[in-house]
Motif scaffolding. Sequence first.
Motif, PDB file in Angstrom:
ATOM      1  N   VAL A 352     -13.360  23.060  -5.752  1.00 31.88           N
ATOM      2  CA  VAL A 352     -13.049  21.636  -5.640  1.00 31.88           C
ATOM      3  C   VAL A 352     -14.097  21.005  -4.730  1.00 31.88           C
ATOM      4  CG1 VAL A 352     -11.288  19.914  -5.117  1.00 31.88           C
ATOM      5  CG2 VAL A 352     -10.603  22.231  -5.758  1.00 31.88           C
ATOM      6  N   ASP A 353     -14.611  19.835  -5.141  1.00 40.28           N
ATOM      7  CA  ASP A 353     -15.613  19.156  -4.313  1.00 40.28           C
ATOM      8  C   ASP A 353     -15.690  17.702  -4.742  1.00 40.28           C
ATOM      9  OD1 ASP A 353     -17.569  18.791  -2.394  1.00 40.28           O
ATOM     10  OD2 ASP A 353     -18.760  20.529  -3.042  1.00 40.28           O
ATOM     11  N   SER A 354     -16.557  16.960  -4.071  1.00 39.83           N
ATOM     12  CA  SER A 354     -16.773  15.575  -4.465  1.00 39.83           C
ATOM     13  C   SER A 354     -17.269  15.544  -5.905  1.00 39.83           C
ATOM     14  CB  SER A 354     -17.794  14.914  -3.547  1.00 39.83           C
ATOM     15  OG  SER A 354     -19.072  15.492  -3.723  1.00 39.83           O
ATOM     16  N   ALA A 355     -16.927  14.512  -6.613  1.00 35.13           N
ATOM     17  CA  ALA A 355     -17.243  14.443  -8.040  1.00 35.13           C
ATOM     18  C   ALA A 355     -18.739  14.556  -8.301  1.00 35.13           C
ATOM     19  CB  ALA A 355     -16.687  13.142  -8.611  1.00 35.13           C
ATOM     20  N   GLN A 356     -19.546  13.896  -7.485  1.00 32.77           N
ATOM     21  CA  GLN A 356     -20.983  13.948  -7.714  1.00 32.77           C
ATOM     22  C   GLN A 356     -21.537  15.339  -7.447  1.00 32.77           C
ATOM     23  OE1 GLN A 356     -22.702  11.164  -9.028  1.00 32.77           O
ATOM     24  NE2 GLN A 356     -24.051  12.887  -9.506  1.00 32.77           N
ATOM     25  N   ALA A 357     -21.008  16.013  -6.426  1.00 34.08           N
ATOM     26  CA  ALA A 357     -21.467  17.376  -6.137  1.00 34.08           C
ATOM     27  C   ALA A 357     -21.125  18.315  -7.287  1.00 34.08           C
ATOM     28  CB  ALA A 357     -20.856  17.865  -4.836  1.00 34.08           C
ATOM     29  N   VAL A 358     -19.951  18.168  -7.855  1.00 38.27           N
ATOM     30  CA  VAL A 358     -19.555  19.003  -8.986  1.00 38.27           C
ATOM     31  C   VAL A 358     -20.436  18.716 -10.195  1.00 38.27           C
ATOM     32  CG1 VAL A 358     -17.698  19.456 -10.645  1.00 38.27           C
ATOM     33  CG2 VAL A 358     -17.178  19.304  -8.211  1.00 38.27           C
ATOM     34  N   ALA A 359     -20.673  17.433 -10.460  1.00 36.71           N
ATOM     35  CA  ALA A 359     -21.505  17.055 -11.608  1.00 36.71           C
ATOM     36  C   ALA A 359     -22.918  17.598 -11.461  1.00 36.71           C
ATOM     37  CB  ALA A 359     -21.525  15.535 -11.753  1.00 36.71           C
ATOM     38  N   ASN A 360     -23.488  17.470 -10.263  1.00 36.39           N
ATOM     39  CA  ASN A 360     -24.853  17.959 -10.038  1.00 36.39           C
ATOM     40  C   ASN A 360     -24.939  19.471 -10.166  1.00 36.39           C
ATOM     41  OD1 ASN A 360     -25.594  15.324  -9.561  1.00 36.39           O
ATOM     42  ND2 ASN A 360     -25.738  15.540  -7.333  1.00 36.39           N
ATOM     43  N   ALA A 361     -23.889  20.186  -9.751  1.00 35.01           N
ATOM     44  CA  ALA A 361     -23.892  21.641  -9.861  1.00 35.01           C
ATOM     45  C   ALA A 361     -23.867  22.093 -11.311  1.00 35.01           C
ATOM     46  CB  ALA A 361     -22.699  22.217  -9.106  1.00 35.01           C
ATOM     47  N   ILE A 362     -23.281  21.270 -12.184  1.00 35.24           N
ATOM     48  CA  ILE A 362     -23.190  21.622 -13.598  1.00 35.24           C
ATOM     49  C   ILE A 362     -24.411  21.132 -14.375  1.00 35.24           C
ATOM     50  CG2 ILE A 362     -21.876  21.231 -15.737  1.00 35.24           C
ATOM     51  CD1 ILE A 362     -19.353  21.074 -13.990  1.00 35.24           C
ATOM     52  N   GLY A 786       5.467  23.718   2.425  1.00 37.03           N
ATOM     53  CA  GLY A 786       5.430  25.145   2.685  1.00 37.03           C
ATOM     54  C   GLY A 786       4.430  25.807   1.763  1.00 37.03           C
ATOM     55  N   TYR A 787       3.461  26.490   2.325  1.00 39.38           N
ATOM     56  CA  TYR A 787       2.407  27.106   1.533  1.00 39.38           C
ATOM     57  C   TYR A 787       2.572  28.627   1.559  1.00 39.38           C
ATOM     58  CZ  TYR A 787       0.396  22.478   1.614  1.00 39.38           C
ATOM     59  OH  TYR A 787       0.208  21.135   1.449  1.00 39.38           O
ATOM     60  N   THR A 788       2.614  29.208   0.376  1.00 41.80           N
ATOM     61  CA  THR A 788       2.847  30.651   0.269  1.00 41.80           C
ATOM     62  C   THR A 788       1.565  31.447   0.123  1.00 41.80           C
ATOM     63  OG1 THR A 788       3.082  30.556  -2.143  1.00 41.80           O
ATOM     64  CG2 THR A 788       5.075  30.191  -0.824  1.00 41.80           C
ATOM     65  N   GLU A 789       0.470  30.809  -0.257  1.00 41.24           N
ATOM     66  CA  GLU A 789      -0.790  31.519  -0.394  1.00 41.24           C
ATOM     67  C   GLU A 789      -1.940  30.533  -0.439  1.00 41.24           C
ATOM     68  OE1 GLU A 789      -1.827  32.886  -4.605  1.00 41.24           O
ATOM     69  OE2 GLU A 789       0.367  32.791  -4.690  1.00 41.24           O
ATOM     70  N   ALA A 790      -3.135  31.015  -0.143  1.00 36.69           N
ATOM     71  CA  ALA A 790      -4.359  30.215  -0.251  1.00 36.69           C
ATOM     72  C   ALA A 790      -5.504  31.135  -0.608  1.00 36.69           C
ATOM     73  CB  ALA A 790      -4.642  29.459   1.034  1.00 36.69           C
ATOM     74  N   GLU A 791      -6.438  30.642  -1.396  1.00 32.94           N
ATOM     75  CA  GLU A 791      -7.560  31.448  -1.850  1.00 32.94           C
ATOM     76  C   GLU A 791      -8.617  31.632  -0.769  1.00 32.94           C
ATOM     77  OE1 GLU A 791      -7.694  32.933  -4.974  1.00 32.94           O
ATOM     78  OE2 GLU A 791      -5.607  32.250  -4.916  1.00 32.94           O
ATOM     79  N   GLU A 792      -8.809  30.619   0.063  1.00 34.50           N
ATOM     80  CA  GLU A 792      -9.850  30.672   1.077  1.00 34.50           C
ATOM     81  C   GLU A 792      -9.375  31.412   2.321  1.00 34.50           C
ATOM     82  OE1 GLU A 792     -11.105  27.842  -1.822  1.00 34.50           O
ATOM     83  OE2 GLU A 792      -9.202  28.007  -0.749  1.00 34.50           O
ATOM     84  N   GLY A 793     -10.288  32.173   2.932  1.00 32.22           N
ATOM     85  CA  GLY A 793      -9.970  32.850   4.178  1.00 32.22           C
ATOM     86  C   GLY A 793     -10.351  32.046   5.398  1.00 32.22           C
ATOM     87  N   SER A 794     -11.144  30.998   5.199  1.00 33.03           N
ATOM     88  CA  SER A 794     -11.568  30.092   6.271  1.00 33.03           C
ATOM     89  C   SER A 794     -11.639  28.687   5.699  1.00 33.03           C
ATOM     90  CB  SER A 794     -12.933  30.506   6.835  1.00 33.03           C
ATOM     91  OG  SER A 794     -12.920  31.832   7.315  1.00 33.03           O
ATOM     92  N   ILE A 795     -11.682  27.694   6.577  1.00 32.48           N
ATOM     93  CA  ILE A 795     -11.783  26.316   6.120  1.00 32.48           C
ATOM     94  C   ILE A 795     -13.215  26.059   5.650  1.00 32.48           C
ATOM     95  CG2 ILE A 795     -11.535  23.889   6.729  1.00 32.48           C
ATOM     96  CD1 ILE A 795      -9.579  24.701   8.897  1.00 32.48           C
ATOM     97  N   PRO A 796     -13.426  25.668   4.389  1.00 35.27           N
ATOM     98  CA  PRO A 796     -14.787  25.387   3.922  1.00 35.27           C
ATOM     99  C   PRO A 796     -15.325  24.091   4.518  1.00 35.27           C
ATOM    100  CG  PRO A 796     -13.177  24.919   2.201  1.00 35.27           C
ATOM    101  CD  PRO A 796     -12.417  25.533   3.326  1.00 35.27           C
ATOM    102  N   ALA A 797     -16.610  23.878   4.342  1.00 42.04           N
ATOM    103  CA  ALA A 797     -17.262  22.714   4.941  1.00 42.04           C
ATOM    104  C   ALA A 797     -16.654  21.407   4.462  1.00 42.04           C
ATOM    105  CB  ALA A 797     -18.761  22.749   4.638  1.00 42.04           C
ATOM    106  N   ASN A 798     -16.209  21.339   3.205  1.00 35.95           N
ATOM    107  CA  ASN A 798     -15.643  20.080   2.694  1.00 35.95           C
ATOM    108  C   ASN A 798     -14.152  19.934   2.998  1.00 35.95           C
ATOM    109  OD1 ASN A 798     -14.393  21.795   0.875  1.00 35.95           O
ATOM    110  ND2 ASN A 798     -15.516  21.058  -0.932  1.00 35.95           N
ATOM    111  N   GLY A 799     -13.555  20.936   3.654  1.00 32.80           N
ATOM    112  CA  GLY A 799     -12.160  20.846   4.049  1.00 32.80           C
ATOM    113  C   GLY A 799     -11.168  20.960   2.912  1.00 32.80           C
ATOM    114  N   LEU A 800     -11.621  21.410   1.737  1.00 30.91           N
ATOM    115  CA  LEU A 800     -10.737  21.501   0.569  1.00 30.91           C
ATOM    116  C   LEU A 800     -10.412  22.966   0.279  1.00 30.91           C
ATOM    117  CD1 LEU A 800     -12.488  18.842  -1.686  1.00 30.91           C
ATOM    118  CD2 LEU A 800     -10.355  18.579  -0.404  1.00 30.91           C
ATOM    119  N   VAL A 801      -9.140  23.269   0.303  1.00 32.32           N
ATOM    120  CA  VAL A 801      -8.641  24.628   0.110  1.00 32.32           C
ATOM    121  C   VAL A 801      -7.755  24.648  -1.123  1.00 32.32           C
ATOM    122  CG1 VAL A 801      -7.043  26.335   1.104  1.00 32.32           C
ATOM    123  CG2 VAL A 801      -8.805  25.289   2.533  1.00 32.32           C
ATOM    124  N   ARG A 802      -7.710  25.776  -1.796  1.00 33.90           N
ATOM    125  CA  ARG A 802      -6.813  25.940  -2.944  1.00 33.90           C
ATOM    126  C   ARG A 802      -5.593  26.743  -2.486  1.00 33.90           C
ATOM    127  NH1 ARG A 802     -10.957  29.176  -6.158  1.00 33.90           N
ATOM    128  NH2 ARG A 802     -11.370  29.771  -4.002  1.00 33.90           N
TER     129      ARG A 802
END
Length: 819
Positions: A352-362, A786-802
Amino acid sequence: MKLRSALCASAALSALLAAPAFAQDQAAGETVEGEEIIVTAVARGQNRIESSVSVSAIGAEAIANLAAPSAADLIRQIPGIRSEASGGEGNANIAVRGIPVSTGGGRYVQLQEDGLPILEFGDIVFGNADNFLRADRSVARVEAVRGGSASTFASNAPGAVINFISKTGETEGGAIQASVGLDYESYRLDFDYGAPLAEALYFHVGGFYRTGEGPRDIGYNGYDGGQIKANITKEFDGGYIRFSAKYLDDTTPTILPQPVRVTGSAGNPDYSGIAGFDPRTDSLYSPFLTPARTLDGNNNPASYDFRDGLSVKSMAFGIESEIDVGSGWTLTNRFRFADNSGGFMSPFPAGVDSAQAVANAIGGAGSSIVFATGPNAGQVANAANIGGNGLLTNVINFNVRLNSLDNVTNDFRVNKEFDFGGGSANFTTGFYLSRQTVDTDWLWTSHVQTVQGDGQAVLVDIRNAGGQLVTDGGTVAYSANFFGNCCRRSYDVDYSTYAPFASLSVQTGQLTLDASIRYDFGDASGTIAGSDTGFGTGIRSFDFDGNGVINPAEASTAIIPAARPVNYNFDYFSFSLGANYLVTDDLGIFARYSQGGRHTADRSLFSPAVSTVDGGLPGGDTGVIARVDQLETGLKYQSGGVALYATGFFAKTNENNIELPNRVFNNEYEAYGVELEGSYRSGPFSLSAGATWTDAEIKDTDPGRAAVIGNTPRRQADFVYQATAQYEADMFTLGANVVGTTESFTQDNNDLILPAYAQVNAFLAFRPIERIELGLNATNLFNAEGYTEAEEGSIPANGLVRARSIAGRTVLASVRFDF
């Protein structure tokens, strides 16, 4: 052919065998706390305080009052069990007493219906046992044995056996109940009825049907289906025979981790919803997700609807019989065949990221975004505010065809009670066998979509700086492009399990000693294919739209290469030693040591444990067997309206496992703690509660992960608890239930924390006239996060966690007619 013949003979034996069905019939009504006759994972039914195992039970009245949204939610009420009930009607992660949830499902827990497993393995990838389990009015009670004899009276279940026992109809009665969601769309009809048909002949039938959008705003009827169960029992002198059947056909969304914003520090994080997307009430499902095109398990073009979600079908037939053949000898046989199939269709955010960052990556720098579906299809999107938050998510569509998870199971037992040295003894021996088919196709594809709630998410296309489309109707690739094009798989493997077992229990005065052993052996045979095996390439081009031009998405089409064999044998030994001493009629103390195993089955197929050449086990069967050692000791007290059960435990787990997309690991875990359960009843008021404190540690792992040694296993909280308070009068019942957990770590690196939470549920039943009840049930009354699980082990730079969240508040109103 040997197994088929044995199972046919077992079915015939069940039909021929015929002692009164006291154990499960007694379960059909409410019993006094502590005086239940326990029938799960023991040699013979016995009183709870006299047993040397940790066992809990939830009766039919409690099941009705709680109105749990799923079987996994109901299981959360059992002490010692950690049930991450956040995925919907199935796909829950279930663990017990510090034994880890190292991947998904219930690896060390067996879910049963009427004493036989729903599936032989609780963590079949995308085919968890709870997918095929529904707790409705046909259930008389739920029994759960943690540790102890679960190792020797069930295969592949050293952690716990959780048994959903059906009503049998020995006493006439039933009900029909209609319910409707007041703040969400749900319409449901439940019914059950049982009665004697003649002397010593009785039946029961029950089930439900429901439809609606469900507790999350997805924009369409995601819940649609139901089940019907029936059984008929004939008793005669010295025996009984029971025939049972079940038909389940149900479709529900299955919720995977969702985009969540996390601020603060990893050790003190603040989880919050994204603008326009609340993980409690929203999901990435939407009616604007067009059917996913892909190649099927035979590499032919096919299309699959996202709205199918988790779709399951099960048709089961069983025969159970028991006969007293005299001189204290009793023969018991249980047989069941279940035809299980379905599909798993759910969007998983790979990033997950800003729309422009995702578009540029693709599409490269300067790419633009065009709506591919939805009301604005074809229009150019503003990357800064698309979806109301300026975000896009790269989605892997977990599209798995559960072609067959058929299960055939038989459990035959011989029991003898006899006098021994002034006391009594009980000897049991038997033979268990099963055949579990795992036939699935993994047809993952990659998409890009908006992060929007209220069922409004849409797919988008990406154009590069030159204006050329690099996606195809929102499809980035007809493969798992965001996972390195892994995991295009197809396998059809049959797992045979055979297990002779025996137990001996000796009671002299107030002391009971028991010992049990089990020897599991079996084989795996079939075929497996996938790009992960190294046979052939996994990517080619395919012209899905038939226009003669291969676009970039079509150029990345995953195929299933040639199959390879699976052909190996395995075996492991289990034992359990226990002692129980009745200090007084009200107080017992017990101790037990057990060692059990678990065949890892399909979880090992794409690991080095299984040869890519001949399907054998080049390193021996240690690569496909996980082992659990457990020590437990405790006390049981019950007097009048008070009951208290306390157990101290230690568990050591050694396992090999594989985590998606394709990480193989070998871990050793240790955990110790205390499990408490108690109840109090005084007149119309009752209180029941349970809590488990656990100190768990990763003791060893692969050399590349040595940094996690000494850490706490992911998602293992120090303290989990539940409690229910209830007041019952003639005209009404009022109660509240709380389920909670302290904080835990998202991953084994022990950096990012999952915050503590408590979920409060409430129920009210009003009986204005005889046989009519009006009900109100609130789940997550205070809309807790209440969160039962998360994919990330640390907070990423963009602050978006799954992360995967429990569902928000839902209120259900019902009316019930008893007859």
